[in-house]
Write an enzyme that holds these catalytic residues in place. Sequence first.
Site, PDB file in Angstrom:
ATOM      1  N   LYS A 102       0.813  -1.219   0.000  1.00 62.43           N
ATOM      2  CA  LYS A 102       0.000   0.000   0.000  1.00 62.43           C
ATOM      3  C   LYS A 102       0.847   1.271   0.000  1.00 62.43           C
ATOM      4  O   LYS A 102       0.466   2.271  -0.610  1.00 62.43           O
ATOM      5  CB  LYS A 102      -0.951   0.011   1.201  1.00 62.43           C
ATOM      6  CG  LYS A 102      -2.114  -0.962   1.088  1.00 62.43           C
ATOM      7  CD  LYS A 102      -3.083  -0.755   2.244  1.00 62.43           C
ATOM      8  CE  LYS A 102      -4.328  -1.602   2.093  1.00 62.43           C
ATOM      9  NZ  LYS A 102      -5.322  -1.314   3.153  1.00 62.43           N
ATOM     10  N   ASN A 128      -4.902   1.933  -1.877  1.00 63.70           N
ATOM     11  CA  ASN A 128      -5.492   0.591  -1.996  1.00 63.70           C
ATOM     12  C   ASN A 128      -6.277   0.400  -3.291  1.00 63.70           C
ATOM     13  O   ASN A 128      -6.811  -0.677  -3.529  1.00 63.70           O
ATOM     14  CB  ASN A 128      -6.357   0.253  -0.776  1.00 63.70           C
ATOM     15  CG  ASN A 128      -7.660   1.024  -0.732  1.00 63.70           C
ATOM     16  OD1 ASN A 128      -7.766   2.118  -1.298  1.00 63.70           O
ATOM     17  ND2 ASN A 128      -8.659   0.472  -0.067  1.00 63.70           N
TER      18      ASN A 128
END
Length: 290
Positions: free
Chosen positions: A71, A92
């Site tokens: 991420k 994300n």
Amino acid sequence: MPLDIKTELMGLIGYPLQHSLSPLMHNLTLKKMGLNCIYLALEIEEGKLPEIPSAIRTLNFRGLNVTIPYKEKIIPFLDELSPEAAAFGAVNVIKNKNGHLHGYNTDGRGFVEALREEGIDPGERALFIGAGGAARSVAFALAGLGVSRLDFLDLDFSRARQLAEFITSRSSSLASAFLMNTLEFQRLSRTASIIINCSPVGMFPDTGKSPVSKEDLRGSRAVLCDLIYNPLQSRFLSLGQELGLETMNGLGMFVQQGALTLEILLGQKPPLDYMKEVVQNQLEKRVDPD
């Protein structure tokens, strides 16, 4: 719908992915929506991450979800970030806009939407167990809702302190950091209006574990939330229910994140209830295969 040359590609990158329910949820939802798309689980070893952006462009992926451990690490390879992704320092969702890769973060919004769906008011004071990326996104979202005090407990005090400083510098909320231990949790839980487990403790397959004990929770009147959705009923939530506390599992947040992903990538609202039903049914099968 049969796959053909016009089938559009979407997917999830991370490592490991063997327990992820995202492919099942998204593929059944895409079929339900009548769209010629497929959603793939793509386990990427860390050394291969720099190759992902060119692969997205070359294979013309519509977009990807990003999960642990990429991420934060994917950000230098993207062309643009949404305000949320830039603020959180984590992505994300990646959308491919004609080769221009735009990163988004839906974690915080997914949690807030889940609270609204359940009719839960977070109140004035939130207590976080864990101070990682998930806690950062949720805390920032709650600060935006007007939660005035956010306390972070972590076994790594420096990580908790960094998150508290991050929230204080970017919101009007007061944030504090504490080393995770029984005495600190008991003290802070007495005044918290909502307690959120942002740690992986209790996640499948270690379903018998809880970050705190029943005695630690005694005396608290907070709503208990667990970002874990596998199992649906974590040990942490079970202990709270035994004491009569209101609880919320991580299913709503997971489904809301999935729905937001499809909105970003497709420009359409997916059938939220159907998505939740798909995941819930699969999790119940894991508990009771018969």
